[in-house]
Design a protein around this motif. Structure first.
Motif, PDB file in Angstrom:
ATOM      1  N   GLY A   1      38.881 -16.369  28.520  1.00  0.00           N
ATOM      2  CA  GLY A   1      39.578 -15.723  29.624  1.00  0.00           C
ATOM      3  C   GLY A   1      40.933 -16.362  29.858  1.00  0.00           C
ATOM      4  N   ILE A   2      41.579 -15.921  30.926  1.00  0.00           N
ATOM      5  CA  ILE A   2      42.886 -16.426  31.328  1.00  0.00           C
ATOM      6  C   ILE A   2      42.682 -17.531  32.357  1.00  0.00           C
ATOM      7  N   ILE A   3      43.364 -18.645  32.173  1.00  0.00           N
ATOM      8  CA  ILE A   3      43.273 -19.728  33.158  1.00  0.00           C
ATOM      9  C   ILE A   3      43.957 -19.287  34.449  1.00  0.00           C
ATOM     10  N   ILE A   4      43.207 -19.318  35.559  1.00  0.00           N
ATOM     11  CA  ILE A   4      43.746 -18.910  36.858  1.00  0.00           C
ATOM     12  C   ILE A   4      43.937 -20.090  37.796  1.00  0.00           C
ATOM     13  N   GLY A   5      43.449 -21.260  37.408  1.00  0.00           N
ATOM     14  CA  GLY A   5      43.609 -22.433  38.248  1.00  0.00           C
ATOM     15  C   GLY A   5      42.889 -23.628  37.661  1.00  0.00           C
ATOM     16  N   PHE A   6      43.228 -24.803  38.182  1.00  0.00           N
ATOM     17  CA  PHE A   6      42.642 -26.052  37.721  1.00  0.00           C
ATOM     18  C   PHE A   6      42.131 -26.870  38.901  1.00  0.00           C
TER      19      PHE A   6
ATOM     20  N   GLY B   1      41.135  -8.030  32.944  1.00  0.00           N
ATOM     21  CA  GLY B   1      41.107  -6.900  33.871  1.00  0.00           C
ATOM     22  C   GLY B   1      40.615  -7.225  35.263  1.00  0.00           C
ATOM     23  N   GLY B   2      40.044  -8.408  35.440  1.00  0.00           N
ATOM     24  CA  GLY B   2      39.500  -8.762  36.745  1.00  0.00           C
ATOM     25  C   GLY B   2      38.254  -7.963  37.079  1.00  0.00           C
ATOM     26  N   GLY B   3      37.870  -7.977  38.341  1.00  0.00           N
ATOM     27  CA  GLY B   3      36.689  -7.254  38.782  1.00  0.00           C
ATOM     28  C   GLY B   3      35.496  -8.170  38.969  1.00  0.00           C
ATOM     29  N   PRO B   4      34.357  -7.602  39.343  1.00  0.00           N
ATOM     30  CA  PRO B   4      33.154  -8.404  39.614  1.00  0.00           C
ATOM     31  C   PRO B   4      32.646  -9.131  38.373  1.00  0.00           C
ATOM     32  N   PHE B   5      32.116 -10.328  38.582  1.00  0.00           N
ATOM     33  CA  PHE B   5      31.461 -11.115  37.530  1.00  0.00           C
ATOM     34  C   PHE B   5      32.367 -11.346  36.316  1.00  0.00           C
ATOM     35  N   THR B   6      33.641 -11.630  36.551  1.00  0.00           N
ATOM     36  CA  THR B   6      34.583 -11.853  35.441  1.00  0.00           C
ATOM     37  C   THR B   6      35.142 -13.267  35.424  1.00  0.00           C
TER      38      THR B   6
END
Length: 211
Positions: free
Chosen positions: A4-9, A24-29
Motif C-alpha cells: 500500500g501507500i505509506i500514509i504516516g509513521f 483507492g481507500g475505503g473500508p478495510f484498506t
C-alpha cells in the motif's frame, strides 16, 4: 504479502510503525506495519509518506485489539521482515469523511473498525470538551464533540505519531483528521502533525474599525 501507500509513521522510539493503505481507500484498506526497533524513515530504507511499499515476509498479530503486520520472528532487536519500495510520490488514498457518531471512541463501535489504520477526517463545528491535562487520557490526548450532538465523543491522540499538546477545553475546531486506530481504551484519531487539526480563530481586528 501486503502492500500500500505509506500514509504516516510512528517515528517515536523505541518501537516504530509505518501505516499503509491501498490506493483507492475505503473500508478495510489500512494496516499497521510494525517495524519493531527499525525506523524505516531513515537509512537504509529512507521511506517517506507517499511511498508505495510491499511487505513480502511478515506475520499478522493483534495488539491492543488492532491488527498489525510484523516480522515473522517477532524479534524486537533483529526483526526479519522483508519490505521493498515500489515507487515514490504517490497520491495518498482519500480521507473517509465521517461524523462524530461514526468515529466515536466507544470500543463497541463496529463502524469505526472498518476504518482502522485508514485516513479519516471529521469536519466541524467541533468542540474540545476534555483534555489529558485534567488526567485520564494519557498524554497529549483530548475528547471532542459535535456541539449539535454532544453525546458522541471522539478521542484524538496527539502522542502516538507526533507530540501535539491538546487545545484548551472549549476550543472550537474546524476539522480534525489523521489515522484511525484502536487501542484498549477504544478508537481514536491519531494526529500525524499539527497540520491535521484546524482550529477556529476569531477575525483579525484592526484599529480604527476593529473589524
Amino acid at each position: 504479502m501486503v502492500g500500500g501507500i505509506i500514509i504516516g509513521f510512528d517515528p517515536i522510539a523505541t518501537g516504530f510503525d509505518a501505516y499503509i493503505q491501498t490506493t483507492g481507500g475505503g473500508p478495510f484498506t489500512g494496516v499497521d506495519f510494525f517495524t519493531h526497533s527499525v525506523n524505516t524513515k531513515v537509512a537504509p530504507y529512507n521511506f517517506a509518506i507517499g511511498d508505495s511499499i510491499v511487505v513480502e515476509f511478515a506475520a499478522v498479530a493483534e495488539f491492543q485489539n488492532a491488527t498489525e503486520v510484523l516480522a515473522a520472528n517477532n524479534s524486537f532487536g533483529a526483526p526479519n521482515f522483508i519490505v521493498r519500495k515500489v515507487s515514490s510520490g504517490n497520491t495518498l488514498p482519500p480521507f473517509f469523511v465521517g461524523t462524530t457518531n461514526q468515529l466515536r471512541e466507544t470500543p463497541t463501535n463496529t463502524f469505526a473498525e472498518q476504518y482502522e489504520h485508514c485516513l479519516v477526517r471529521i469536519n466541524g463545528p467541533l468542540t474540545v470538551v476534555r483534555t489529558s491535562l485534567t488526567g485520564g487520557l494519557g498524554t497529549n490526548g483530548f475528547l471532542m464533540v459535535d456541539p449539535g450532538n454532544p453525546t458522541d465523543s471522539v478521542f484524538v491522540d496527539g502522542n502516538k505519531l507526533t507530540s501535539f499538546a491538546p487545545p484548551a477545553v472549549g476550543t472550537s475546531l474546524v476539522s480534525v483528521q489523521g489515522i484511525m486506530n484502536q487501542a484498549t481504551r477504544g478508537y481514536r484519531i491519531m494526529l500525524r502533525d499539527g497540520n491535521d487539526i484546524v482550529s477556529a480563530t476569531p477575525p483579525r481586528r484592526t484599529w480604527p474599525n476593529w473589524s
